[in-house]
Design a protein around this motif. Structure first.
Motif, PDB file in Angstrom:
ATOM      1  N   HIS A   8     -29.758  16.706  -8.649  1.00  0.00           N
ATOM      2  CA  HIS A   8     -28.125  17.259  -8.464  1.00  0.00           C
ATOM      3  C   HIS A   8     -27.917  18.506  -7.714  1.00  0.00           C
ATOM      4  O   HIS A   8     -27.145  18.631  -6.801  1.00  0.00           O
ATOM      5  CB  HIS A   8     -27.543  17.030  -9.666  1.00  0.00           C
ATOM      6  CG  HIS A   8     -26.221  17.289  -9.690  1.00  0.00           C
ATOM      7  ND1 HIS A   8     -25.233  16.297  -9.246  1.00  0.00           N
ATOM      8  CD2 HIS A   8     -25.347  18.277  -9.809  1.00  0.00           C
ATOM      9  CE1 HIS A   8     -24.085  16.705  -9.233  1.00  0.00           C
ATOM     10  NE2 HIS A   8     -23.777  18.156  -9.733  1.00  0.00           N
ATOM     11  N   GLN A   9     -28.685  19.530  -8.297  1.00  0.00           N
ATOM     12  CA  GLN A   9     -28.644  20.942  -7.704  1.00  0.00           C
ATOM     13  C   GLN A   9     -28.961  20.981  -6.337  1.00  0.00           C
ATOM     14  O   GLN A   9     -28.473  21.478  -5.332  1.00  0.00           O
ATOM     15  CB  GLN A   9     -29.281  21.795  -8.639  1.00  0.00           C
ATOM     16  CG  GLN A   9     -28.615  22.043  -9.745  1.00  0.00           C
ATOM     17  CD  GLN A   9     -27.206  22.668  -9.885  1.00  0.00           C
ATOM     18  OE1 GLN A   9     -27.195  23.715  -9.027  1.00  0.00           O
ATOM     19  NE2 GLN A   9     -26.363  22.183 -10.712  1.00  0.00           N
ATOM     20  N   THR A  12     -26.537  18.963  -3.932  1.00  0.00           N
ATOM     21  CA  THR A  12     -25.015  19.150  -3.870  1.00  0.00           C
ATOM     22  C   THR A  12     -24.851  20.616  -3.255  1.00  0.00           C
ATOM     23  O   THR A  12     -23.886  20.866  -2.726  1.00  0.00           O
ATOM     24  CB  THR A  12     -24.034  19.367  -5.276  1.00  0.00           C
ATOM     25  OG1 THR A  12     -24.949  19.851  -6.056  1.00  0.00           O
ATOM     26  CG2 THR A  12     -23.801  17.787  -5.538  1.00  0.00           C
ATOM     27  N   GLN A  18     -23.550  19.095   2.312  1.00  0.00           N
ATOM     28  CA  GLN A  18     -22.244  19.624   2.380  1.00  0.00           C
ATOM     29  C   GLN A  18     -21.689  19.250   3.978  1.00  0.00           C
ATOM     30  O   GLN A  18     -20.448  18.859   3.869  1.00  0.00           O
ATOM     31  CB  GLN A  18     -22.086  20.990   2.149  1.00  0.00           C
ATOM     32  CG  GLN A  18     -22.216  21.164   0.644  1.00  0.00           C
ATOM     33  CD  GLN A  18     -21.830  22.574   0.139  1.00  0.00           C
ATOM     34  OE1 GLN A  18     -21.693  23.488   0.845  1.00  0.00           O
ATOM     35  NE2 GLN A  18     -21.849  22.683  -1.216  1.00  0.00           N
ATOM     36  N   MET A  22     -19.739  15.874   2.543  1.00  0.00           N
ATOM     37  CA  MET A  22     -18.513  16.308   2.202  1.00  0.00           C
ATOM     38  C   MET A  22     -17.429  16.918   3.005  1.00  0.00           C
ATOM     39  O   MET A  22     -16.139  17.039   2.522  1.00  0.00           O
ATOM     40  CB  MET A  22     -18.876  17.512   1.400  1.00  0.00           C
ATOM     41  CG  MET A  22     -19.906  17.395   0.051  1.00  0.00           C
ATOM     42  SD  MET A  22     -19.482  15.709  -0.773  1.00  0.00           S
ATOM     43  CE  MET A  22     -18.491  16.660  -2.215  1.00  0.00           C
ATOM     44  N   LEU A  30     -19.721  11.845  -5.873  1.00  0.00           N
ATOM     45  CA  LEU A  30     -21.088  12.069  -6.377  1.00  0.00           C
ATOM     46  C   LEU A  30     -21.507  11.080  -7.203  1.00  0.00           C
ATOM     47  O   LEU A  30     -22.706  10.542  -7.183  1.00  0.00           O
ATOM     48  CB  LEU A  30     -21.083  13.397  -6.862  1.00  0.00           C
ATOM     49  CG  LEU A  30     -20.943  14.552  -6.097  1.00  0.00           C
ATOM     50  CD1 LEU A  30     -21.016  16.045  -7.109  1.00  0.00           C
ATOM     51  CD2 LEU A  30     -22.172  14.821  -5.382  1.00  0.00           C
TER      52      LEU A  30
END
Length: 65
Positions: A8-9, A12, A18, A22, A30
């Motif tokens: 996850h880290q 994201t 990004q 995003m 997510l």
């Protein structure tokens, strides 16, 4: 649980993530991305030689702050 947190880290905080996902107008959530990732891990057929080739390539991750 820790592996999921690390993935996850990495996902994201990655600048490419990004920039690609995003900043789109209707970007996926997510939760939706996690469902797709789990589905890919459950159903993907992995070739050992391809994995060895991928492991031999150096990669660099850049993180957004």
């Amino acid at each position: 649980m820790q592996m999921a947190h690390i993935i996850h880290q990495l996902m994201t905080l990655n600048t490419r993530f990004q920039e690609t996902f995003m900043k789109e107008k209707n970007h996926p959530t997510l939760k939706d991305l996690w469902k797709k990732l789990v589905g890919a891990m459950e159903w993907a057929e992995l070739d050992g030689q391809v994995l060895k080739n991928m492991a031999g390539v150096r990669r660099q991750f850049r993180f957004a702050t």
